[in-house]
Design a protein around this motif. Structure first.
Motif, mmCIF file in Angstrom:
data_model
loop_
_atom_site.group_PDB
_atom_site.id
_atom_site.type_symbol
_atom_site.label_atom_id
_atom_site.label_comp_id
_atom_site.label_asym_id
_atom_site.label_seq_id
_atom_site.Cartn_x
_atom_site.Cartn_y
_atom_site.Cartn_z
ATOM 1 N N ASP A 245 28.438 -32.084 -35.816
ATOM 2 C CA ASP A 245 29.891 -32.237 -35.672
ATOM 3 C C ASP A 245 30.708 -31.765 -36.870
ATOM 4 O OD1 ASP A 245 29.309 -34.204 -37.487
ATOM 5 O OD2 ASP A 245 29.746 -35.883 -36.128
ATOM 6 N N ASP A 246 30.031 -31.263 -37.936
ATOM 7 C CA ASP A 246 30.800 -30.846 -39.109
ATOM 8 C C ASP A 246 30.844 -29.328 -39.300
ATOM 9 O OD1 ASP A 246 28.137 -30.594 -39.705
ATOM 10 O OD2 ASP A 246 28.294 -31.488 -41.719
ATOM 11 N N PHE A 247 30.417 -28.534 -38.282
ATOM 12 C CA PHE A 247 30.462 -27.078 -38.393
ATOM 13 C C PHE A 247 31.903 -26.596 -38.439
ATOM 14 C CE2 PHE A 247 25.994 -26.650 -36.717
ATOM 15 C CZ PHE A 247 25.518 -25.918 -37.802
ATOM 16 N N GLU A 248 32.127 -25.495 -39.201
ATOM 17 C CA GLU A 248 33.431 -24.869 -39.286
ATOM 18 C C GLU A 248 33.323 -23.396 -38.922
ATOM 19 O OE1 GLU A 248 36.168 -26.439 -39.820
ATOM 20 O OE2 GLU A 248 35.368 -28.381 -40.469
ATOM 21 N N VAL A 249 34.449 -22.758 -38.575
ATOM 22 C CA VAL A 249 34.470 -21.339 -38.231
ATOM 23 C C VAL A 249 33.962 -20.513 -39.410
ATOM 24 C CG1 VAL A 249 35.977 -19.374 -37.704
ATOM 25 C CG2 VAL A 249 36.353 -21.564 -36.553
ATOM 26 N N GLY A 250 33.099 -19.525 -39.106
ATOM 27 C CA GLY A 250 32.539 -18.641 -40.138
ATOM 28 C C GLY A 250 31.161 -19.049 -40.608
ATOM 29 N N GLU A 251 30.730 -20.275 -40.294
ATOM 30 C CA GLU A 251 29.402 -20.717 -40.714
ATOM 31 C C GLU A 251 28.332 -20.204 -39.748
ATOM 32 O OE1 GLU A 251 30.065 -24.803 -43.161
ATOM 33 O OE2 GLU A 251 29.886 -25.022 -40.976
ATOM 34 N N ASP A 252 27.104 -20.180 -40.267
ATOM 35 C CA ASP A 252 25.954 -19.759 -39.445
ATOM 36 C C ASP A 252 25.304 -20.964 -38.798
ATOM 37 O OD1 ASP A 252 26.247 -17.083 -40.144
ATOM 38 O OD2 ASP A 252 25.033 -17.302 -41.951
ATOM 39 N N VAL A 253 24.925 -20.788 -37.542
ATOM 40 C CA VAL A 253 24.247 -21.840 -36.791
ATOM 41 C C VAL A 253 22.868 -21.343 -36.374
ATOM 42 C CG1 VAL A 253 24.260 -23.232 -34.688
ATOM 43 C CG2 VAL A 253 26.402 -22.775 -35.907
ATOM 44 N N SER A 254 21.837 -22.085 -36.678
ATOM 45 C CA SER A 254 20.475 -21.779 -36.208
ATOM 46 C C SER A 254 20.087 -22.823 -35.180
ATOM 47 C CB SER A 254 19.483 -21.805 -37.377
ATOM 48 O OG SER A 254 19.729 -20.736 -38.261
ATOM 49 N N GLU A 255 19.721 -22.352 -34.012
ATOM 50 C CA GLU A 255 19.397 -23.254 -32.902
ATOM 51 C C GLU A 255 18.020 -22.878 -32.349
ATOM 52 O OE1 GLU A 255 21.412 -24.614 -28.643
ATOM 53 O OE2 GLU A 255 22.081 -22.792 -29.666
ATOM 54 N N GLU A 256 17.165 -23.895 -32.211
ATOM 55 C CA GLU A 256 15.810 -23.608 -31.714
ATOM 56 C C GLU A 256 15.862 -23.305 -30.215
ATOM 57 O OE1 GLU A 256 11.201 -25.235 -31.861
ATOM 58 O OE2 GLU A 256 12.834 -26.573 -32.506
ATOM 59 N N VAL A 257 15.122 -22.272 -29.835
ATOM 60 C CA VAL A 257 15.039 -21.886 -28.424
ATOM 61 C C VAL A 257 13.709 -22.373 -27.872
ATOM 62 C CG1 VAL A 257 14.984 -19.967 -26.788
ATOM 63 C CG2 VAL A 257 16.465 -19.840 -28.815
ATOM 64 N N LYS A 258 13.777 -23.217 -26.866
ATOM 65 C CA LYS A 258 12.571 -23.699 -26.203
ATOM 66 C C LYS A 258 12.221 -22.747 -25.055
ATOM 67 C CE LYS A 258 12.135 -27.498 -28.648
ATOM 68 N NZ LYS A 258 10.978 -27.708 -29.525
#
Length: 410
Positions: free
Chosen positions: A88-101
């Protein structure tokens, strides 16, 4: 299905194909990247972390957080709202890594993954087999007869690798049964499609040369050199040998006492008659030796045409020519010269082509095939011998003899 569970199910291929775990994981990464490209359009923003020790891998998708209304490429960009569902603390411009199942790829993609993996492992195995046998070209190999076809024998080695021995690579007297162990050389290895085709041969001169290396210690150790081998498989062969050590008799060492050393080779080749000859750079002497067992009176060389005229006593001519012309044919191949046999006193002889008005050309050709090119060379043979050696009716042969006799009676 979780990643680890799927990888465990894939590992059965590792056991079946004896592929090492690290290679399997590398193939898995390639297969997964292909699946990701197909589903998302690109795999550039995916990290695949392979854990060969655990037999697991993780897939992470990297995206940049953008405002909800600015999402242009859902594969590389994630809306701020969706990003904050992850944290819930992500901001615009940051990178997000999400695991793909794997379940995210869908059932159909998982089935396609499995098929692709099977295909890649077969391709890997075939490449390994191709390289293995390509390095063995020209070497003796033993395999078991698996299937006998009309035009080829199919063999399998201890690892289940298939090789083919076509009919023309077999010795005419070869007779195989299923389960027989057969020796030959790996003659050629080619990739047809993705499958290696391995051709074995027992008819190649190289097979005989390698048998000399295998059966005669001095050849194996390099004390005796095999300079050249020529063969008519199953019938006759000539092998030229020499040695840099003057104390060694290369012919005697190869043949052995009463033929003891060469006997095993002769038996392997279906009782092929093998002449072992001392090699020399003196071409006159080499041609004389190559025509053994005939005793040559003299040799005249024409270097420009690569022809040699060999003079022999009449009683030596048939020995020089040999049964079916095999001896003179092999002597020519061994020395690299076309050999013409002449009899002592040949100036009184007449070439068969001079009788072309009375004898048809194709009949003269049949006589030439067994080395008979003059009138006297034909008349020196008795009728039974000619009938057994030449592909003509007895009546035709007698007609030729009658014509030739008239020449000398006149």
């Amino acid at each position: 299905m979780e990643n680890l569970a799927l990888i465990d199910s894939f590992s059965e291929f590792k056991d079946d194909k004896q592929i090492d775990r690290v290679t399997l994981m590398a193939i898995l990464e390639e297969v997964f990247r292909n699946a990701l490209k197909k589903k998302y359009g690109s795999d550039d923003n995916f990290d695949i972390i392979v854990n060969p020790d655990k037999g697991d891998l993780e897939i992470w998708r990297n995206r940049v957080v953008v405002a909800d209304i600015d999402v242009m490429d859902p594969n590389e960009e994630i809306s701020l709202t969706d990003a904050r569902k992850i944290e819930d603390d992500f901001e615009v411009g940051e990178d997000v890594s999400e695991e793909v199942k794997l379940m995210h790829l869908g059932r159909r993609s998982i089935l396609a993954l499995r098929q692709n993996l099977i295909s890649k492992i077969h391709e890997h195995d075939n490449t390994i087999i191709y390289k293995q046998f390509k390095d063995m070209e020209g070497e003796i190999y033993t395999a078991e007869v698996h299937h006998i076809r009309h035009r080829a024998v199919i063999l399998l080695d201890d690892d289940g690798n298939e090789m083919i021995m076509p009919k023309d690579r077999q010795i005419p007297s070869d007779f195989f049964r299923k389960g027989d162990n057969v020796r030959g050389i790996i003659e050629s290895v080619e990739l047809k499609g993705n499958k290696p085709t391995i051709i074995m041969s027992r008819a190649s001169p190289l097979f005989l040369e390698k048998l000399f290396e295998q059966e005669i210690p001095e050849v194996f150790d390099g004390l005796i050199n095999v300079q050249k081998v020529v063969r008519i498989p199953g019938e006759k062969a000539k092998v030229a040998v020499d040695s840099y050590d003057d104390r060694i008799d290369p012919v005697g060492a190869c043949v052995g006492m009463k033929g003891s050393r060469i006997h095993g080779i002769v038996r392997e080749l279906g009782n092929e008659n093998i002449d072992v000859i001392n090699y020399t750079e003196n071409i006159n002497l080499f041609i004389t030796r190559a025509l053994s067992p005939a005793k040559v009176t003299s040799v005249k060389i024409n270097e420009e045409t690569k022809r040699a005229e060999v003079i022999l006593k009449p009683e030596e001519v048939s020995k020089a020519i040999g049964r079916g012309g095999h001896n003179i044919r092999l002597a020519g191949q061994l020395t690299g010269y076309e050999i013409d046999v002449l009899r002592e006193g040949a100036e009184e002889d007449v070439e068969l082509k001079e009788f072309s008005d009375e004898i048809e050309a194709w009949i003269i050709t049949e006589f030439h095939k067994i080395g008979l090119d003059t009138a006297k060379s034909v008349l020196e043979y008795d009728m039974k011998d000619l009938v057994s050696r030449i592909d003509l009716e007895e009546e035709t042969i007698q007609h030729v003899i009658d014509i030739l006799k008239q020449e000398f009676e006149e």
